[in-house]
Structure formats: C-alpha cells, structure tokens
Design an enzyme around this catalytic site. Sequence first.
Site, PDB file in Angstrom:
ATOM      1  N   HIS A  64      11.779  10.026  13.450  1.00 11.55           N
ATOM      2  CA  HIS A  64      12.811   9.055  13.050  1.00 11.55           C
ATOM      3  C   HIS A  64      13.229   9.279  11.597  1.00 11.55           C
ATOM      4  O   HIS A  64      14.356   8.972  11.218  1.00 11.55           O
ATOM      5  CB  HIS A  64      12.271   7.610  13.169  1.00 11.55           C
ATOM      6  CG  HIS A  64      11.656   7.312  14.496  1.00 11.55           C
ATOM      7  ND1 HIS A  64      12.369   7.371  15.675  1.00 11.55           N
ATOM      8  CD2 HIS A  64      10.388   6.986  14.851  1.00 11.55           C
ATOM      9  CE1 HIS A  64      11.568   7.067  16.684  1.00 11.55           C
ATOM     10  NE2 HIS A  64      10.357   6.827  16.221  1.00 11.55           N
ATOM     11  N   HIS A  94       9.665   6.476   2.937  1.00 14.11           N
ATOM     12  CA  HIS A  94      10.517   7.282   3.812  1.00 14.11           C
ATOM     13  C   HIS A  94      11.970   7.033   3.439  1.00 14.11           C
ATOM     14  O   HIS A  94      12.250   6.157   2.621  1.00 14.11           O
ATOM     15  CB  HIS A  94      10.275   6.908   5.288  1.00 14.11           C
ATOM     16  CG  HIS A  94      10.611   5.489   5.566  1.00 14.11           C
ATOM     17  ND1 HIS A  94       9.715   4.445   5.368  1.00 14.11           N
ATOM     18  CD2 HIS A  94      11.776   4.907   5.948  1.00 14.11           C
ATOM     19  CE1 HIS A  94      10.306   3.315   5.652  1.00 14.11           C
ATOM     20  NE2 HIS A  94      11.563   3.554   5.994  1.00 14.11           N
ATOM     21  N   HIS A  96      16.352   6.885   4.760  1.00 17.70           N
ATOM     22  CA  HIS A  96      17.388   6.778   5.791  1.00 17.70           C
ATOM     23  C   HIS A  96      18.618   7.427   5.184  1.00 17.70           C
ATOM     24  O   HIS A  96      18.881   7.250   3.977  1.00 17.70           O
ATOM     25  CB  HIS A  96      17.683   5.302   6.111  1.00 17.70           C
ATOM     26  CG  HIS A  96      16.481   4.536   6.583  1.00 17.70           C
ATOM     27  ND1 HIS A  96      16.177   4.336   7.915  1.00 17.70           N
ATOM     28  CD2 HIS A  96      15.471   3.925   5.871  1.00 17.70           C
ATOM     29  CE1 HIS A  96      15.057   3.625   8.015  1.00 17.70           C
ATOM     30  NE2 HIS A  96      14.604   3.369   6.793  1.00 17.70           N
ATOM     31  N   GLU A 106      20.903   1.582   4.604  1.00 21.97           N
ATOM     32  CA  GLU A 106      20.745   0.501   5.591  1.00 21.97           C
ATOM     33  C   GLU A 106      21.339  -0.782   5.016  1.00 21.97           C
ATOM     34  O   GLU A 106      22.256  -1.368   5.602  1.00 21.97           O
ATOM     35  CB  GLU A 106      19.256   0.317   5.926  1.00 21.97           C
ATOM     36  CG  GLU A 106      18.648   1.589   6.553  1.00 21.97           C
ATOM     37  CD  GLU A 106      17.568   1.300   7.553  1.00 21.97           C
ATOM     38  OE1 GLU A 106      16.522   0.758   7.162  1.00 21.97           O
ATOM     39  OE2 GLU A 106      17.777   1.593   8.734  1.00 21.97           O
ATOM     40  N   HIS A 119      12.760   3.734   1.149  1.00 21.37           N
ATOM     41  CA  HIS A 119      11.929   2.547   1.388  1.00 21.37           C
ATOM     42  C   HIS A 119      10.471   2.828   1.055  1.00 21.37           C
ATOM     43  O   HIS A 119       9.846   3.729   1.631  1.00 21.37           O
ATOM     44  CB  HIS A 119      12.038   2.124   2.861  1.00 21.37           C
ATOM     45  CG  HIS A 119      13.363   1.544   3.212  1.00 21.37           C
ATOM     46  ND1 HIS A 119      13.850   1.497   4.510  1.00 21.37           N
ATOM     47  CD2 HIS A 119      14.323   0.993   2.433  1.00 21.37           C
ATOM     48  CE1 HIS A 119      15.039   0.924   4.514  1.00 21.37           C
ATOM     49  NE2 HIS A 119      15.354   0.604   3.257  1.00 21.37           N
ATOM     50  N   THR A 199      13.244  -2.397   9.764  1.00 19.92           N
ATOM     51  CA  THR A 199      14.581  -2.021  10.248  1.00 19.92           C
ATOM     52  C   THR A 199      14.500  -1.025  11.397  1.00 19.92           C
ATOM     53  O   THR A 199      15.498  -0.548  11.892  1.00 19.92           O
ATOM     54  CB  THR A 199      15.435  -1.383   9.129  1.00 19.92           C
ATOM     55  OG1 THR A 199      14.816  -0.130   8.764  1.00 19.92           O
ATOM     56  CG2 THR A 199      15.542  -2.301   7.923  1.00 19.92           C
ATOM     57  N   THR A 200      13.228  -0.725  11.808  1.00 22.46           N
ATOM     58  CA  THR A 200      13.069   0.099  13.007  1.00 22.46           C
ATOM     59  C   THR A 200      12.108  -0.634  13.937  1.00 22.46           C
ATOM     60  O   THR A 200      11.289  -1.438  13.467  1.00 22.46           O
ATOM     61  CB  THR A 200      12.458   1.485  12.685  1.00 22.46           C
ATOM     62  OG1 THR A 200      11.102   1.313  12.279  1.00 22.46           O
ATOM     63  CG2 THR A 200      13.229   2.196  11.589  1.00 22.46           C
TER      64      THR A 200
HETATM   65  N1  LIG Z   1      12.563   0.867   7.586  1.00 20.48           N
HETATM   66  S1  LIG Z   1      11.360  -0.096   7.244  1.00 20.48           S
HETATM   67  O1  LIG Z   1      11.740  -1.449   7.508  1.00 20.48           O
HETATM   68  O2  LIG Z   1      10.829   0.185   5.921  1.00 20.48           O
HETATM   69  C1  LIG Z   1      10.063   0.276   8.346  1.00 20.48           C
HETATM   70  N2  LIG Z   1      10.191   0.261   9.662  1.00 20.48           N
HETATM   71  N3  LIG Z   1       9.062   0.595  10.350  1.00 20.48           N
HETATM   72  C2  LIG Z   1       8.047   0.913   9.542  1.00 20.48           C
HETATM   73  N4  LIG Z   1       6.800   1.338   9.983  1.00 20.48           N
HETATM   74  C3  LIG Z   1       6.611   1.566  11.407  1.00 20.48           C
HETATM   75  C4  LIG Z   1       5.831   0.420  11.931  1.00 20.48           C
HETATM   76  C5  LIG Z   1       5.144   0.343  13.106  1.00 20.48           C
HETATM   77  N5  LIG Z   1       4.543  -0.881  13.101  1.00 20.48           N
HETATM   78  C6  LIG Z   1       3.706  -1.457  14.047  1.00 20.48           C
HETATM   79  C7  LIG Z   1       2.995  -2.597  13.682  1.00 20.48           C
HETATM   80  C8  LIG Z   1       2.161  -3.188  14.602  1.00 20.48           C
HETATM   81  C9  LIG Z   1       2.022  -2.650  15.877  1.00 20.48           C
HETATM   82  C10 LIG Z   1       2.748  -1.493  16.215  1.00 20.48           C
HETATM   83  C11 LIG Z   1       3.584  -0.891  15.302  1.00 20.48           C
HETATM   84  N6  LIG Z   1       4.854  -1.511  11.971  1.00 20.48           N
HETATM   85  N7  LIG Z   1       5.640  -0.711  11.263  1.00 20.48           N
HETATM   86  C12 LIG Z   1       5.754   1.477   8.982  1.00 20.48           C
HETATM   87  C13 LIG Z   1       4.636   2.285   9.416  1.00 20.48           C
HETATM   88  C14 LIG Z   1       3.764   1.993  10.417  1.00 20.48           C
HETATM   89  N8  LIG Z   1       2.914   3.002  10.428  1.00 20.48           N
HETATM   90  C15 LIG Z   1       1.814   3.123  11.399  1.00 20.48           C
HETATM   91  O3  LIG Z   1       1.646   1.823  12.021  1.00 20.48           O
HETATM   92  C16 LIG Z   1       0.640   1.858  13.026  1.00 20.48           C
HETATM   93  C17 LIG Z   1       0.612   0.479  13.656  1.00 20.48           C
HETATM   94  O4  LIG Z   1       0.226  -0.433  12.663  1.00 20.48           O
HETATM   95  C18 LIG Z   1      -0.692   2.191  12.384  1.00 20.48           C
HETATM   96  O5  LIG Z   1      -1.683   2.267  13.405  1.00 20.48           O
HETATM   97  C19 LIG Z   1      -0.599   3.530  11.682  1.00 20.48           C
HETATM   98  O6  LIG Z   1      -1.774   3.761  10.950  1.00 20.48           O
HETATM   99  C20 LIG Z   1       0.548   3.489  10.663  1.00 20.48           C
HETATM  100  O7  LIG Z   1       0.719   4.769  10.064  1.00 20.48           O
HETATM  101  N9  LIG Z   1       3.188   3.858   9.442  1.00 20.48           N
HETATM  102  N10 LIG Z   1       4.256   3.425   8.812  1.00 20.48           N
HETATM  103  S2  LIG Z   1       8.501   0.754   7.914  1.00 20.48           S
HETATM  104 ZN   LIG Z   2      13.053   2.244   6.233  1.00 21.29          ZN
END
Ligand SMILES: NS(=O)(=O)c1nnc(N(Cc2cn(-c3ccccc3)nn2)Cc2cn([C@@H]3O[C@H](CO)[C@@H](O)[C@H](O)[C@H]3O)nn2)s1
Ligand SMILES: [Zn+2]
Length: 261
Positions: A64, A94, A96, A106, A119, A199-200
């Site tokens: 992504h 990261h 966008h 965004e 971000h 935002t994703t």
């Molecule tokens: N455009 S922004 O707003 O800024 C962002 N948009 N998404 C972002 N991340 C992705 C994400 C996934 N999850 C999530 C939370 C709970 C359950 C399932 C998924 N939350 N954000 C940031 C992000 C997440 N991760 C991974 O999330 C996994 C679930 O918590 C974890 O097991 C991994 O260790 C970690 O690496 N990495 N980055 S930020």
């Molecule tokens: Zn982002």
Amino acid sequence: TGNPWGYGKQDGPSVWHKNYPVAEGDRQSPIDIVPHQASHDPSLGPIVLNYDKCTSIKIANNGHSVVVEFEDSDDRSVIQGGPLGNPYRLKQFHFHWGGKDCHGSEHTVAGNSYASELHLVHWNAVKYKTFGEAATAPDGLAVLGIFLETGDDHRWLHAITDVLYTVKFKGSVTDFKGFNPKCLLPSSLHYWTYLGSLTTPPLHESVTWIVVKDPIIVSEKQLGKFRMLVFTGEEEDQRIRMENNFRPPQPLKGRKVRSSN
Ligand SMILES: NS(=O)(=O)c1nnc(N(Cc2cn(-c3ccccc3)nn2)Cc2cn([C@@H]3O[C@H](CO)[C@@H](O)[C@H](O)[C@H]3O)nn2)s1
Ligand SMILES: [Zn+2]
C-alpha cells in the site's frame, strides 16, 4: 489471497465501507482543513519530538505504501505536548503520493492538495500494552502529518529515495538502521489538530491527528522514485505502479479543528 483492499476501481476508498463499515463513521480521516474555520486554541502548546535515540529497523513495501518501522519496545522515540495528554511512541512512518504533482496528499487545505503526505505513526504505550490494542482505542494513536511540495531537492530525503529500488515489490524488506525522521520536518511545527481515524483499513477511529502547516520541499526527481514502486509482488505477472495511494477527504460531521499559534 487477493488484496482485501487497495486504491483501484474495484477495491478503492469508495468501496472500503463494504468490508469496513466504520468508513462511514463520525470521525473519519483525512479531512479538508479550512484554516480560517479552525479555532485558534492558545492552550495548545508546542509539539515536542524526542527522536534522538530513535532506532529505525527496516524499510518495507507493504503493498500500500513504503514504510519505515522503528523499535518501539521502550520510550526511546516519542512525541508529546500539543493536544497529547502523554507521550506516544513512534512505531513507523510512511508516505501517500499521487501520479501527478497536483495531488497525492490525504489532507487538503482549503481544497488544495499537496504532491504527497508523510505520516509518522505513534501509539499510546502509557495506557495500552500493544500497538494493536492502542489502534482500536479512541486515544490510542497520534499521527503527525507533513505535506510534501515539489521544488528543490530535499537533501535528507535522499536517504529514503536512494534505497526505494530495493523495496520495489510488495513484500520486500531491507535493513534501514540509524535514520532519524526529525530531518524530514519543516522548521516550524505550527499545526492543526482534530480527532480522526486511520486513513487505510481497518480505518479505526483512534487517531489524534496533528497536521503540520508548513510543507517540506522535495524535488520532482525524488518524488518520481516513489512512483517506481509497485503495488504488486515480484511473483505476480502484473506490475501495477504504486501511485495515488491516498484516501480523499471525508465528512467533518461537526468536528472542530483547532490551530496552534
Ligand atoms: N495512514 S495512517 O492513518 O497513518 C495509517 N493507516 N494504517 C496504519 N497502520 C495499519 C494498521 C493496521 N492496524 C490494525 C490494528 C488492529 C488490528 C488489525 C490491524 N492498525 N493500523 C499502522 C500499522 C499497523 N501495523 C501493524 O499492525 C498490526 C496489527 O496491530 C501489528 O500486529 C503489526 O505489528 C504492525 O506492524 N504497522 N503499521 S497507519
Ligand atoms: Zn498514512
């Protein structure tokens, strides 16, 4: 396993609500920021970044965006101050970006887009044990947003753009140690802040957004290197150029945007 979501016609932002109903929630991000409608809040102190002991680990293409992950097992790199009640730990940053320079960010400012948006994602390790737990809590995350505008070369962004070729394909990862993202910030950290979401997908409504007013300037050549990344894996026959990986602005739904001085 096909992509559960993406930025294309079939799987893009306009259909995310089918698998992620919170996409139509009351505190979704990004938004269009209208400066003169933001309320200046003198109680909003400056943003404080303690990144000096930060430890970047790796740079990766997650299908992504391109993400730089940090060691977040202790409070060595935190953001605090401003609207935040306590320090939030840096987890990753990261970008966008668009396909052309007129859009790619965004958040928009009075309807205007920037070429890209950085971000820096932080989580509330004071109140929550893991990032995943914080990511589902209303005060779990704090994301610092920085606009990128095209112009002169950005001397420190080269550290990233010069290694992007090593993470061209989805799923590729490269060591990326010793990078301090403080070098990617503009001199003034005046900001807007509001309560929003990721935002994703999963679009959790857990983000205190801190959007810095001044953009950083990067060259068209540097931005072009982001566009040589692809959404697809090396083993896939399709090569889909990674660009326009941004969600458009979402309804404000009565939220207040506050402005630091
Ligand atoms: N455009 S922004 O707003 O800024 C962002 N948009 N998404 C972002 N991340 C992705 C994400 C996934 N999850 C999530 C939370 C709970 C359950 C399932 C998924 N939350 N954000 C940031 C992000 C997440 N991760 C991974 O999330 C996994 C679930 O918590 C974890 O097991 C991994 O260790 C970690 O690496 N990495 N980055 S930020
Ligand atoms: Zn982002």
